[in-house]
Write a protein that holds these residues in place. Structure first.
Motif, PDB file in Angstrom:
ATOM      1  N   THR A 120     -63.672 -21.101 -25.322  1.00 52.73           N
ATOM      2  CA  THR A 120     -64.452 -20.600 -24.201  1.00 52.73           C
ATOM      3  C   THR A 120     -64.311 -21.555 -23.028  1.00 52.73           C
ATOM      4  O   THR A 120     -63.868 -22.697 -23.176  1.00 52.73           O
ATOM      5  N   VAL A 121     -64.683 -21.066 -21.864  1.00 51.11           N
ATOM      6  CA  VAL A 121     -64.721 -21.863 -20.638  1.00 51.11           C
ATOM      7  C   VAL A 121     -66.189 -22.022 -20.268  1.00 51.11           C
ATOM      8  O   VAL A 121     -66.852 -21.062 -19.884  1.00 51.11           O
ATOM      9  N   SER A 122     -66.719 -23.222 -20.400  1.00 53.03           N
ATOM     10  CA  SER A 122     -68.144 -23.430 -20.146  1.00 53.03           C
ATOM     11  C   SER A 122     -68.444 -24.914 -20.115  1.00 53.03           C
ATOM     12  O   SER A 122     -67.777 -25.710 -20.783  1.00 53.03           O
ATOM     13  N   HIS A 123     -69.459 -25.274 -19.331  1.00 55.64           N
ATOM     14  CA  HIS A 123     -69.918 -26.667 -19.348  1.00 55.64           C
ATOM     15  C   HIS A 123     -71.387 -26.741 -19.743  1.00 55.64           C
ATOM     16  O   HIS A 123     -72.102 -27.670 -19.398  1.00 55.64           O
ATOM     17  N   GLY A 124     -71.845 -25.721 -20.495  1.00 57.51           N
ATOM     18  CA  GLY A 124     -73.256 -25.701 -20.855  1.00 57.51           C
ATOM     19  C   GLY A 124     -73.541 -24.910 -22.109  1.00 57.51           C
ATOM     20  O   GLY A 124     -72.941 -25.130 -23.164  1.00 57.51           O
ATOM     21  N   ASN A 125     -74.452 -23.960 -21.981  1.00 58.00           N
ATOM     22  CA  ASN A 125     -74.971 -23.239 -23.146  1.00 58.00           C
ATOM     23  C   ASN A 125     -73.910 -22.477 -23.925  1.00 58.00           C
ATOM     24  O   ASN A 125     -73.933 -22.443 -25.155  1.00 58.00           O
ATOM     25  N   ALA A 147     -63.710 -31.625 -15.217  1.00 58.30           N
ATOM     26  CA  ALA A 147     -63.496 -33.050 -15.472  1.00 58.30           C
ATOM     27  C   ALA A 147     -64.731 -33.882 -15.165  1.00 58.30           C
ATOM     28  O   ALA A 147     -64.951 -34.930 -15.781  1.00 58.30           O
ATOM     29  N   ASP A 148     -65.544 -33.440 -14.208  1.00 60.09           N
ATOM     30  CA  ASP A 148     -66.705 -34.233 -13.794  1.00 60.09           C
ATOM     31  C   ASP A 148     -67.995 -33.836 -14.503  1.00 60.09           C
ATOM     32  O   ASP A 148     -69.091 -34.086 -14.014  1.00 60.09           O
ATOM     33  N   ILE A 149     -67.895 -33.225 -15.677  1.00 55.41           N
ATOM     34  CA  ILE A 149     -69.082 -32.804 -16.418  1.00 55.41           C
ATOM     35  C   ILE A 149     -69.964 -34.018 -16.718  1.00 55.41           C
ATOM     36  O   ILE A 149     -69.457 -35.082 -17.110  1.00 55.41           O
ATOM     37  N   PRO A 150     -71.273 -33.916 -16.526  1.00 57.23           N
ATOM     38  CA  PRO A 150     -72.161 -35.041 -16.832  1.00 57.23           C
ATOM     39  C   PRO A 150     -72.108 -35.402 -18.320  1.00 57.23           C
ATOM     40  O   PRO A 150     -72.013 -34.515 -19.176  1.00 57.23           O
ATOM     41  N   PRO A 151     -72.161 -36.690 -18.637  1.00 56.78           N
ATOM     42  CA  PRO A 151     -72.100 -37.114 -20.045  1.00 56.78           C
ATOM     43  C   PRO A 151     -73.185 -36.486 -20.924  1.00 56.78           C
ATOM     44  O   PRO A 151     -72.945 -36.218 -22.110  1.00 56.78           O
ATOM     45  N   ARG A 166     -61.265 -31.678 -20.708  1.00 49.47           N
ATOM     46  CA  ARG A 166     -61.793 -31.783 -19.343  1.00 49.47           C
ATOM     47  C   ARG A 166     -60.650 -31.493 -18.381  1.00 49.47           C
ATOM     48  O   ARG A 166     -59.589 -32.118 -18.449  1.00 49.47           O
ATOM     49  N   VAL A 167     -60.872 -30.535 -17.494  1.00 50.87           N
ATOM     50  CA  VAL A 167     -59.804 -30.039 -16.627  1.00 50.87           C
ATOM     51  C   VAL A 167     -60.106 -30.386 -15.175  1.00 50.87           C
ATOM     52  O   VAL A 167     -61.175 -30.052 -14.649  1.00 50.87           O
ATOM     53  N   GLU A 168     -59.169 -31.054 -14.533  1.00 52.28           N
ATOM     54  CA  GLU A 168     -59.302 -31.335 -13.110  1.00 52.28           C
ATOM     55  C   GLU A 168     -58.763 -30.159 -12.301  1.00 52.28           C
ATOM     56  O   GLU A 168     -57.865 -29.440 -12.738  1.00 52.28           O
ATOM     57  N   GLY A 169     -59.307 -29.986 -11.107  1.00 51.80           N
ATOM     58  CA  GLY A 169     -58.849 -28.895 -10.258  1.00 51.80           C
ATOM     59  C   GLY A 169     -59.900 -27.807 -10.138  1.00 51.80           C
ATOM     60  O   GLY A 169     -61.071 -28.000 -10.455  1.00 51.80           O
ATOM     61  N   GLU A 170     -59.472 -26.642  -9.717  1.00 51.09           N
ATOM     62  CA  GLU A 170     -60.386 -25.532  -9.438  1.00 51.09           C
ATOM     63  C   GLU A 170     -60.912 -24.935 -10.747  1.00 51.09           C
ATOM     64  O   GLU A 170     -60.183 -24.260 -11.479  1.00 51.09           O
ATOM     65  N   TYR A 171     -62.186 -25.171 -11.005  1.00 50.49           N
ATOM     66  CA  TYR A 171     -62.791 -24.721 -12.265  1.00 50.49           C
ATOM     67  C   TYR A 171     -62.766 -23.199 -12.387  1.00 50.49           C
ATOM     68  O   TYR A 171     -62.583 -22.648 -13.477  1.00 50.49           O
ATOM     69  N   GLY A 172     -62.922 -22.492 -11.280  1.00 53.32           N
ATOM     70  CA  GLY A 172     -62.961 -21.038 -11.312  1.00 53.32           C
ATOM     71  C   GLY A 172     -61.683 -20.407 -11.846  1.00 53.32           C
ATOM     72  O   GLY A 172     -61.708 -19.277 -12.350  1.00 53.32           O
ATOM     73  N   ARG A 173     -60.565 -21.127 -11.754  1.00 52.66           N
ATOM     74  CA  ARG A 173     -59.290 -20.577 -12.239  1.00 52.66           C
ATOM     75  C   ARG A 173     -59.219 -20.542 -13.757  1.00 52.66           C
ATOM     76  O   ARG A 173     -58.377 -19.839 -14.325  1.00 52.66           O
ATOM     77  N   LEU A 174     -60.061 -21.313 -14.407  1.00 51.20           N
ATOM     78  CA  LEU A 174     -59.954 -21.431 -15.860  1.00 51.20           C
ATOM     79  C   LEU A 174     -60.213 -20.120 -16.586  1.00 51.20           C
ATOM     80  O   LEU A 174     -59.718 -19.915 -17.690  1.00 51.20           O
TER      81      LEU A 174
END
Length: 396
Positions: A120-125, A147-151, A166-174
């Protein structure tokens, strides 16, 4: 296994192998036939009791425990919105979020289809939920995060031992990149508004409707981000209407945080399509989606049900969060509190009536959220001999 899909916009038929989006660029959802469906009489209280409206598969591991969340009558909130308030508390799901509904269906289908790896593509729930469901089903899981997700968030996801990239660049493209990679590398990606996720998440509305049957609530108010959950709720009520189990579809209202509100802004302009925005910082970070993939579908749902889309600011969100905790006993994630904040606005506009039944969807628990709206604690210290006097003072 292949599953029939339909484009909600143009009606084109497809299958799961064709991908989550139609050639017309709009999202597909699972094609279901509600004819003959009736309220289930089953000892199973999970979302799988609605198997007649779900893909034909068996729950795997944690999936069997998803759903069956409480609908809480909250009379002390009635005055906030001048209506009879009920809260659908999705924090009671296994990982504390409505995302478990979509993960349950997505992982179960992936397991039945022979996949060894889900993602999945997500930085949370959603990341936490997918990782947990995959772990319980014995599947590997890959999670793509910025890439800048909080620890602190990264640590919560990592507890279920997925592979985190962790992916650098435009997150929306993921979103699109992950779908492509999924096809090429045989990874079952279950993203924010993909058909299997929407199929699971629509059971929120099936449970709400079942609690009111044979009636339905007058309005349902819920947060919106990608538009997947909103789409599922709309689809569920449409199916119940087609099955003859309800005589109308409730008004559906969707709420965003003002700092990042592309769907609400499109609604206010009267547009039929959503334009991406830059998006700012908000306490409701889990619904901060600057380019929602199902944004147009949310607009269609609001129009079809005589509902609407609106935005509320952070101050209103935090005040609603406190009200839900202090007057309904429900500690929710900040994003969830947009439902109450939005209902207050609707009440001020005269769009909710005092004799109406209104359901606020609280999509997740606040106990996984850190550093937001911290409370100053005034707790006095007394010795055991002084305890009687301290308690007696509460009644003076």
């Amino acid at each position: 296994m292949d599953i029939a899909l339909t484009c909600y916009a143009c009606g084109e038929d497809a299958t799961l192998a064709d991908g989550p989006r139609c050639d017309c660029s709009e999202p597909r959802w699972v094609d279901t036939d509600p004819a003959g469906f009736d309220w289930p009489e089953s000892d199973d209280r999970s979302l799988w009791r609605f198997e007649g409206l779900l893909p034909d598969t068996e729950p795997t591991g944690l999936a069997a425990s998803a759903g069956d969340t409480p609908l809480v009558r909250a009379p002390r909130l009635d005055g906030d919105v001048d209506a009879r308030v009920h809260v659908k508390y999705e924090g009671a799901n296994p990982t504390g979020t409505f995302k478990d509904r979509g993960s349950a269906v997505g992982v179960a289908v992936a397991a039945a289809s022979g996949y060894d790896l889900v993602g999945t593509v997500s930085h949370g729930n959603m990341a936490r939920s997918m990782a947990a469901h995959a772990a319980s089903a014995g599947l590997d899981c890959v999670v793509l995060v910025p890439a800048d997700i909080p620890p602190s968030r990264l640590g919560l996801i990592a507890r279920h031992d997925p592979t985190i990239i962790r992916v650098e660049g435009e997150y929306g493209r993921l979103y699109e990149d992950s779908i492509r990679l999924g096809r090429e590398r045989e990874v079952a990606f279950v993203n924010s508004d993909t058909p299997l996720r929407v199929a699971g998440q629509k059971t929120t509305a099936l449970e709400i409707a079942g609690s009111f049957a044979p009636d339905v609530p007058d309005a349902v108010v819920m947060p919106v981000s990608s538009g997947g959950h909103a789409s599922g709720v709309w689809k569920a009520f449409r199916e119940l209407d087609a099955a003859g189990l309800v005589d109308r579809v409730p008004e559906l209202y969707f709420v965003q945080a003002a700092a990042c509100a592309p769907i609400a802004e499109a609604w206010a302009r009267g547009d039929e399509t959503v334009t991406p925005v830059e998006g700012g910082e908000t306490v409701a970070y889990s619904i901060s989606n600057a380019d929602p993939p199902s944004g147009n579908r949310v607009l269609a749902a609001a129009r079809a049900t005589d509902g609407g889309v609106l935005a509320v600011d952070d101050e209103a969100i935090l005040d609603a969060r406190r009200a839900l905790a202090e007057r309904a006993g429900l500690f929710v994630e900040s994003a969830c509190a947009t439902s109450l904040a939005g209902a207050r606005v609707l009440s001020d506009r005269g769009e909710l009536g005092s004799d109406e039944e209104v359901v606020l969807v609280a999509t997740g628990t606040g106990y996984t959220e850190r550093g937001v709206d911290e409370v100053e604690v005034d707790a006095r210290v007394v010795s055991v001999p002084d305890l009687d006097g301290a308690v007696a003072g509460l009644f003076d």
